[in-house]
Design a protein around this motif. Sequence first.
Motif, PDB file in Angstrom:
ATOM      1  N   GLY A   1      64.181  29.128  26.944  1.00 56.53           N
ATOM      2  CA  GLY A   1      64.885  29.253  25.682  1.00 56.53           C
ATOM      3  C   GLY A   1      63.996  28.801  24.543  1.00 56.53           C
ATOM      4  O   GLY A   1      62.807  28.535  24.742  1.00 56.53           O
ATOM      5  N   HIS A   2      64.552  28.689  23.359  1.00 52.40           N
ATOM      6  CA  HIS A   2      63.727  28.287  22.220  1.00 52.40           C
ATOM      7  C   HIS A   2      64.589  27.670  21.127  1.00 52.40           C
ATOM      8  O   HIS A   2      65.802  27.892  21.058  1.00 52.40           O
ATOM      9  CB  HIS A   2      62.971  29.498  21.658  1.00 52.40           C
ATOM     10  N   THR A   3      63.951  26.902  20.270  1.00 53.45           N
ATOM     11  CA  THR A   3      64.641  26.290  19.144  1.00 53.45           C
ATOM     12  C   THR A   3      65.174  27.375  18.213  1.00 53.45           C
ATOM     13  O   THR A   3      64.649  28.479  18.155  1.00 53.45           O
ATOM     14  CB  THR A   3      63.692  25.359  18.360  1.00 53.45           C
ATOM     15  N   GLN A   4      66.240  27.051  17.516  1.00 51.13           N
ATOM     16  CA  GLN A   4      66.855  27.955  16.538  1.00 51.13           C
ATOM     17  C   GLN A   4      67.290  29.291  17.169  1.00 51.13           C
ATOM     18  O   GLN A   4      67.205  30.348  16.554  1.00 51.13           O
ATOM     19  CB  GLN A   4      65.902  28.237  15.374  1.00 51.13           C
TER      20      GLN A   4
ATOM     21  N   ASP B   1      72.519  20.975  12.552  1.00 47.59           N
ATOM     22  CA  ASP B   1      71.204  21.186  13.145  1.00 47.59           C
ATOM     23  C   ASP B   1      71.068  20.427  14.461  1.00 47.59           C
ATOM     24  O   ASP B   1      70.521  20.953  15.445  1.00 47.59           O
ATOM     25  CB  ASP B   1      70.100  20.738  12.179  1.00 47.59           C
ATOM     26  N   ALA B   2      71.570  19.200  14.481  1.00 45.90           N
ATOM     27  CA  ALA B   2      71.515  18.409  15.713  1.00 45.90           C
ATOM     28  C   ALA B   2      72.378  19.034  16.797  1.00 45.90           C
ATOM     29  O   ALA B   2      72.005  19.051  17.983  1.00 45.90           O
ATOM     30  CB  ALA B   2      71.962  16.974  15.435  1.00 45.90           C
ATOM     31  N   LEU B   3      73.532  19.563  16.404  1.00 52.07           N
ATOM     32  CA  LEU B   3      74.408  20.225  17.369  1.00 52.07           C
ATOM     33  C   LEU B   3      73.730  21.463  17.950  1.00 52.07           C
ATOM     34  O   LEU B   3      73.798  21.710  19.161  1.00 52.07           O
ATOM     35  CB  LEU B   3      75.730  20.618  16.696  1.00 52.07           C
ATOM     36  N   LEU B   4      73.065  22.234  17.110  1.00 56.89           N
ATOM     37  CA  LEU B   4      72.355  23.425  17.593  1.00 56.89           C
ATOM     38  C   LEU B   4      71.260  23.039  18.575  1.00 56.89           C
ATOM     39  O   LEU B   4      71.089  23.696  19.610  1.00 56.89           O
ATOM     40  CB  LEU B   4      71.769  24.202  16.420  1.00 56.89           C
ATOM     41  N   GLU B   5      70.528  21.974  18.274  1.00 58.03           N
ATOM     42  CA  GLU B   5      69.474  21.525  19.183  1.00 58.03           C
ATOM     43  C   GLU B   5      70.042  21.201  20.560  1.00 58.03           C
ATOM     44  O   GLU B   5      69.489  21.599  21.592  1.00 58.03           O
ATOM     45  CB  GLU B   5      68.761  20.291  18.606  1.00 58.03           C
ATOM     46  N   ARG B   6      71.155  20.470  20.592  1.00 55.88           N
ATOM     47  CA  ARG B   6      71.771  20.114  21.873  1.00 55.88           C
ATOM     48  C   ARG B   6      72.320  21.347  22.571  1.00 55.88           C
ATOM     49  O   ARG B   6      72.228  21.476  23.802  1.00 55.88           O
ATOM     50  CB  ARG B   6      72.882  19.080  21.651  1.00 55.88           C
ATOM     51  N   ALA B   7      72.896  22.260  21.796  1.00 58.68           N
ATOM     52  CA  ALA B   7      73.483  23.464  22.385  1.00 58.68           C
ATOM     53  C   ALA B   7      72.421  24.357  23.015  1.00 58.68           C
ATOM     54  O   ALA B   7      72.641  24.939  24.082  1.00 58.68           O
ATOM     55  CB  ALA B   7      74.260  24.232  21.316  1.00 58.68           C
ATOM     56  N   VAL B   8      71.272  24.475  22.380  1.00 58.27           N
ATOM     57  CA  VAL B   8      70.186  25.292  22.934  1.00 58.27           C
ATOM     58  C   VAL B   8      69.765  24.745  24.294  1.00 58.27           C
ATOM     59  O   VAL B   8      69.628  25.498  25.271  1.00 58.27           O
ATOM     60  CB  VAL B   8      68.982  25.335  21.966  1.00 58.27           C
ATOM     61  N   ARG B   9      69.570  23.450  24.368  1.00 57.84           N
ATOM     62  CA  ARG B   9      69.136  22.861  25.644  1.00 57.84           C
ATOM     63  C   ARG B   9      70.242  22.935  26.704  1.00 57.84           C
ATOM     64  O   ARG B   9      69.950  23.180  27.888  1.00 57.84           O
ATOM     65  CB  ARG B   9      68.684  21.412  25.423  1.00 57.84           C
ATOM     66  N   ALA B  10      71.463  22.737  26.289  1.00 59.03           N
ATOM     67  CA  ALA B  10      72.567  22.846  27.249  1.00 59.03           C
ATOM     68  C   ALA B  10      72.670  24.255  27.794  1.00 59.03           C
ATOM     69  O   ALA B  10      72.957  24.456  28.990  1.00 59.03           O
ATOM     70  CB  ALA B  10      73.876  22.440  26.569  1.00 59.03           C
ATOM     71  N   ASN B  11      72.434  25.258  26.958  1.00 61.58           N
ATOM     72  CA  ASN B  11      72.488  26.643  27.409  1.00 61.58           C
ATOM     73  C   ASN B  11      71.367  26.950  28.392  1.00 61.58           C
ATOM     74  O   ASN B  11      71.558  27.671  29.373  1.00 61.58           O
ATOM     75  CB  ASN B  11      72.401  27.578  26.190  1.00 61.58           C
TER      76      ASN B  11
END
Length: 209
Positions: A102-105, A151-161
């Motif tokens: 996956g990737h950031t953003q 932004d912090a929520l998106l970061e956590r969501a990307v890694r969780a996905n």
Amino acid sequence: MIPATAALDRLQEGNRRFVAGTPSVGGVIEPARRRELLAGQSPFAIILGCSDSRVPAEIVFDQGLGDLFVIRVAGNVVAPSLVGSVEFAADVFGTRLVVVLGHTQCGAVTATLEELRRPSQSRSPNLASIVDRIRPTVEVLLEADSGSNPDALLERAVRANIRASANQLRHGSRLLEQLIADAGLWVVGAEYSLETGVVDFFDGVPDGA
């Protein structure tokens, strides 16, 4: 076929070259290499990655023709045809490393968060099928951290996905489960940073690897 630990080392070394701007794989592939691959392929790693145009696996890992078996889909989600593609490469070619990249953003994860906050009735059913595969993991985070920094929520969501997709591959295929148990197959999760170019292998790498 090289073992998973050696395949991971090759990917990490290639990514370091990419980040440093010193790639070893040139933009032009020699005709001899193309002719060599007519006899068949033996990719040393399987990459299930996002379709984002900024994250081409062969480039960020500095690899050439025939090195990687790449499967790309928005949001690096897992669906039956994608599991089948991973099974094919692991079984037929003997490839022993699978990377969910996956990737950031990530746009697909962002779209899922937006859909959860403001449901849409006009979304294409095909796009909705991607969002629906990301939704269960992201929904839990949103419910727990609804007031947190977006932004912090998106970061956590990307890694969780990424973790969720890797777990689906580990536990959603009898063939892959058997290869993990008996043949040294690794399924790991990694995140590419759009900001730095660095790939962080943060999920599923055995201790000491």
